[in-house]
Write a protein that holds these residues in place. Structure first.
Motif, PDB file in Angstrom:
ATOM      1  N   ALA A 142     -14.040 -40.667  15.573  1.00 52.38           N
ATOM      2  CA  ALA A 142     -12.643 -40.543  16.452  1.00 52.38           C
ATOM      3  C   ALA A 142     -13.064 -39.162  17.263  1.00 52.38           C
ATOM      4  CB  ALA A 142     -11.387 -40.274  15.600  1.00 52.38           C
ATOM      5  N   ASN A 143     -12.247 -39.250  18.620  1.00 46.44           N
ATOM      6  CA  ASN A 143     -12.638 -38.226  19.207  1.00 46.44           C
ATOM      7  C   ASN A 143     -11.856 -36.673  19.256  1.00 46.44           C
ATOM      8  OD1 ASN A 143     -10.083 -38.831  20.345  1.00 46.44           O
ATOM      9  ND2 ASN A 143     -10.852 -39.364  22.556  1.00 46.44           N
ATOM     10  N   GLY A 144     -10.975 -36.515  17.994  1.00 48.69           N
ATOM     11  CA  GLY A 144     -10.289 -35.552  17.636  1.00 48.69           C
ATOM     12  C   GLY A 144     -10.086 -35.415  16.376  1.00 48.69           C
ATOM     13  N   PHE A 145      -9.711 -34.141  15.884  1.00 48.22           N
ATOM     14  CA  PHE A 145      -9.417 -33.856  14.478  1.00 48.22           C
ATOM     15  C   PHE A 145      -8.010 -34.387  13.890  1.00 48.22           C
ATOM     16  CE2 PHE A 145     -12.487 -30.184  15.570  1.00 48.22           C
ATOM     17  CZ  PHE A 145     -13.086 -30.443  14.604  1.00 48.22           C
ATOM     18  N   VAL A 146      -7.234 -34.567  14.807  1.00 46.85           N
ATOM     19  CA  VAL A 146      -5.840 -35.049  14.229  1.00 46.85           C
ATOM     20  C   VAL A 146      -6.227 -36.577  13.974  1.00 46.85           C
ATOM     21  CG1 VAL A 146      -3.697 -35.989  14.875  1.00 46.85           C
ATOM     22  CG2 VAL A 146      -4.241 -33.532  15.238  1.00 46.85           C
ATOM     23  N   SER A 147      -6.947 -37.586  14.618  1.00 43.49           N
ATOM     24  CA  SER A 147      -7.294 -38.722  14.354  1.00 43.49           C
ATOM     25  C   SER A 147      -8.079 -38.858  13.028  1.00 43.49           C
ATOM     26  CB  SER A 147      -7.961 -39.196  15.512  1.00 43.49           C
ATOM     27  OG  SER A 147      -7.103 -39.414  16.905  1.00 43.49           O
ATOM     28  N   GLN A 148      -8.961 -37.975  12.991  1.00 46.60           N
ATOM     29  CA  GLN A 148      -9.698 -37.911  11.893  1.00 46.60           C
ATOM     30  C   GLN A 148      -9.033 -37.526  10.549  1.00 46.60           C
ATOM     31  OE1 GLN A 148     -13.317 -35.423  12.784  1.00 46.60           O
ATOM     32  NE2 GLN A 148     -13.873 -36.439  14.440  1.00 46.60           N
ATOM     33  N   TYR A 149      -8.084 -36.717  10.715  1.00 44.85           N
ATOM     34  CA  TYR A 149      -7.109 -36.320   9.607  1.00 44.85           C
ATOM     35  C   TYR A 149      -6.433 -37.469   9.015  1.00 44.85           C
ATOM     36  CZ  TYR A 149      -2.868 -34.349   7.734  1.00 44.85           C
ATOM     37  OH  TYR A 149      -1.694 -33.985   7.067  1.00 44.85           O
ATOM     38  N   ALA A 150      -5.872 -38.438  10.073  1.00 45.61           N
ATOM     39  CA  ALA A 150      -5.092 -39.480   9.690  1.00 45.61           C
ATOM     40  C   ALA A 150      -5.852 -40.546   9.321  1.00 45.61           C
ATOM     41  CB  ALA A 150      -4.604 -39.872  11.127  1.00 45.61           C
ATOM     42  N   ALA A 151      -7.295 -40.565   9.671  1.00 45.16           N
ATOM     43  CA  ALA A 151      -8.236 -41.534   8.936  1.00 45.16           C
ATOM     44  C   ALA A 151      -8.290 -41.290   7.512  1.00 45.16           C
ATOM     45  CB  ALA A 151      -9.126 -41.526   9.951  1.00 45.16           C
ATOM     46  N   ALA A 152      -8.554 -39.787   7.369  1.00 44.29           N
ATOM     47  CA  ALA A 152      -8.932 -39.427   5.988  1.00 44.29           C
ATOM     48  C   ALA A 152      -7.646 -39.808   5.115  1.00 44.29           C
ATOM     49  CB  ALA A 152      -9.152 -37.991   5.910  1.00 44.29           C
ATOM     50  N   ARG A 153      -6.583 -39.682   5.595  1.00 42.86           N
ATOM     51  CA  ARG A 153      -5.406 -40.011   4.622  1.00 42.86           C
ATOM     52  C   ARG A 153      -5.221 -41.631   4.596  1.00 42.86           C
ATOM     53  NH1 ARG A 153      -0.470 -39.212   5.859  1.00 42.86           N
ATOM     54  NH2 ARG A 153       0.170 -37.911   4.252  1.00 42.86           N
ATOM     55  N   ALA A 154      -5.841 -42.295   5.466  1.00 46.75           N
ATOM     56  CA  ALA A 154      -5.770 -43.660   5.155  1.00 46.75           C
ATOM     57  C   ALA A 154      -6.792 -44.262   4.413  1.00 46.75           C
ATOM     58  CB  ALA A 154      -5.763 -44.471   6.648  1.00 46.75           C
ATOM     59  N   GLY A 155      -7.872 -43.242   3.804  1.00 47.46           N
ATOM     60  CA  GLY A 155      -8.659 -43.889   3.030  1.00 47.46           C
ATOM     61  C   GLY A 155      -9.771 -44.452   3.616  1.00 47.46           C
ATOM     62  N   LEU A 156     -10.082 -43.942   4.735  1.00 43.39           N
ATOM     63  CA  LEU A 156     -11.305 -44.685   5.467  1.00 43.39           C
ATOM     64  C   LEU A 156     -12.699 -43.862   5.298  1.00 43.39           C
ATOM     65  CD1 LEU A 156      -9.756 -45.215   9.003  1.00 43.39           C
ATOM     66  CD2 LEU A 156     -10.803 -46.817   7.361  1.00 43.39           C
ATOM     67  N   GLY A 157     -12.695 -42.762   4.591  1.00 44.53           N
ATOM     68  CA  GLY A 157     -13.737 -41.937   4.149  1.00 44.53           C
ATOM     69  C   GLY A 157     -13.545 -40.386   4.090  1.00 44.53           C
ATOM     70  N   ILE A 158     -14.620 -39.790   4.126  1.00 45.85           N
ATOM     71  CA  ILE A 158     -14.485 -38.058   3.817  1.00 45.85           C
ATOM     72  C   ILE A 158     -14.688 -37.658   5.199  1.00 45.85           C
ATOM     73  CG2 ILE A 158     -15.721 -36.381   2.669  1.00 45.85           C
ATOM     74  CD1 ILE A 158     -16.638 -38.240   0.485  1.00 45.85           C
ATOM     75  N   ALA A 159     -13.762 -36.833   5.510  1.00 42.87           N
ATOM     76  CA  ALA A 159     -13.688 -35.735   6.829  1.00 42.87           C
ATOM     77  C   ALA A 159     -13.960 -34.484   6.815  1.00 42.87           C
ATOM     78  CB  ALA A 159     -12.218 -36.256   7.505  1.00 42.87           C
ATOM     79  N   LEU A 160     -14.672 -33.868   7.675  1.00 41.14           N
ATOM     80  CA  LEU A 160     -14.787 -32.549   7.652  1.00 41.14           C
ATOM     81  C   LEU A 160     -13.699 -31.863   8.583  1.00 41.14           C
ATOM     82  CD1 LEU A 160     -16.290 -29.917   7.286  1.00 41.14           C
ATOM     83  CD2 LEU A 160     -17.811 -30.328   9.262  1.00 41.14           C
ATOM     84  N   LEU A 161     -12.793 -31.179   7.849  1.00 40.73           N
ATOM     85  CA  LEU A 161     -11.501 -30.607   8.589  1.00 40.73           C
ATOM     86  C   LEU A 161     -11.233 -29.164   8.396  1.00 40.73           C
ATOM     87  CD1 LEU A 161      -9.154 -33.501   7.224  1.00 40.73           C
ATOM     88  CD2 LEU A 161     -10.276 -33.284   9.699  1.00 40.73           C
ATOM     89  N   PRO A 162     -10.627 -28.666   9.566  1.00 45.62           N
ATOM     90  CA  PRO A 162     -10.191 -27.178   9.226  1.00 45.62           C
ATOM     91  C   PRO A 162      -9.452 -27.247   8.054  1.00 45.62           C
ATOM     92  CG  PRO A 162      -9.078 -27.982  11.158  1.00 45.62           C
ATOM     93  CD  PRO A 162     -10.308 -29.031  10.918  1.00 45.62           C
ATOM     94  N   ILE A 163      -9.416 -26.427   7.208  1.00 46.63           N
ATOM     95  CA  ILE A 163      -8.722 -26.083   5.846  1.00 46.63           C
ATOM     96  C   ILE A 163      -7.310 -25.963   6.098  1.00 46.63           C
ATOM     97  CG2 ILE A 163      -8.324 -24.749   3.918  1.00 46.63           C
ATOM     98  CD1 ILE A 163     -11.280 -24.409   3.664  1.00 46.63           C
ATOM     99  N   TYR A 164      -6.597 -25.217   7.126  1.00 42.09           N
ATOM    100  CA  TYR A 164      -5.195 -25.234   7.428  1.00 42.09           C
ATOM    101  C   TYR A 164      -4.707 -26.400   7.702  1.00 42.09           C
ATOM    102  CZ  TYR A 164      -5.958 -25.178  12.621  1.00 42.09           C
ATOM    103  OH  TYR A 164      -5.860 -25.800  13.722  1.00 42.09           O
TER     104      TYR A 164
END
Length: 297
Positions: free
Chosen positions: A219-241
């Protein structure tokens, strides 16, 4: 011949965008209005300002001279606007603020609500935008962004260090073995960046540390990656906050020691003493600092 600024504004918009549709969007008018105005301006001066090409509108010599004149007028008008706004001592009026999507989602909006409770005369216009806006052109009065300002006409301060970590949904970790070391991520589905996404330090870190990883989702943004991680699509590198206090996500491997980015709050130097700008930068800037520190513990 005397040119009205409004005419020059139309010519400048076409020159910058290279086509009528984008220029119309920039000026909040429709395509037919742009077409009629350009034809009227060219008829009034008796010269073509743009060549109509299949690839867009290319300025002629006359058009380029008008574009350059319009840019000089715009620069002067923006400087005057900043100067007059900078003398404003009232805690009222419009305040244009820009921030990243992650900050807008998790931290900033509640702080703006508290700020508005204290200063109801200030109308905050928030633009959630991951690009670095042009402060000199008043695209924003205040920007909260992830890079130290390099432009000499900006004024600001660092308000936080941003720490990073890997996160995954509980059900994903229940289905897959939990990685214990960074190199073990190569055997997992990772959430990465789309090919057309802007380069980020986090994305570069991921490619450098796990070059042969399997990216099951991009995905092209952290919010989309965050949502994907919550959906169980894999492991995401995210800002801890961003991932903190989310019961659906579990930290994996702990805080990444080699990846720390910054968050700055900035304004144009000519606006720093404007009452509403100064107050927002103090109140909300300090609030962001406290929230990021709390969520990153």
């Amino acid at each position: 011949m005397t040119f009205a600024w409004d005419d020059l504004r139309f010519v400048l918009a076409i020159g910058r965008s290279g086509n009528l549709a984008a220029a119309a969007t920039a000026l909040s008018v429709n395509h037919s209005t742009m077409f009629r105005r350009l034809n009227a301006i060219e008829a009034s001066i008796g010269a073509k300002l743009f060549e109509r090409l299949a690839t867009g509108y290319r300025p002629t010599e006359a058009g380029q001279r008008l574009i350059e004149a319009a840019e000089r007028m715009e620069t002067e008008a923006l400087a005057l606007d900043r100067d007059l706004t900078g003398r404003d001592t009232r805690l009222s009026g419009q305040l244009r603020v820009t921030c990243s999507e992650t900050l807008g989602l998790k931290v900033l909006t509640p702080l703006i609500r508290s700020f508005r409770d204290r200063h109801p005369g200030i109308v905050v216009e928030l633009s959630v935008d991951n690009r670095q806006v042009d402060m000199a052109r008043r695209e924003a009065d205040v920007a909260i962004r992830a890079t130290r300002p390099a432009e000499g006409d900006l004024f600001g301060r660092k308000i936080a260090d941003i720490h990073w970590g890997f996160f995954a949904a509980r059900d994903y970790l229940a289905r897959r073995s939990r990685p214990k070391i960074l190199s073990a991520l190569g055997g997992h589905d990772l959430i990465g960046w789309a090919d057309n996404a802007p380069q980020t330090k986090a994305g570069a870190f991921l490619q450098r540390q796990v070059p042969r990883a399997t990216f099951g989702f991009r995905a092209n943004g952290f919010v989309s990656q965050y949502a994907a991680a919550r959906a169980g699509l894999g492991i995401a590198l995210l800002p801890i906050y961003l991932a903190a206090e989310d019961g659906e996500l579990v930290p994996v491997l702990g805080r990444v020691a080699d990846l720390v980015t910054e968050m700055w709050i900035v304004t144009h130097r000519s606006l720093k003493d404007t009452a509403r700008v100064r107050t927002f930068m103090d109140d909300v800037g300090n609030g962001v600092k406290r929230e990021i520190a709390r969520l990153s513990r």
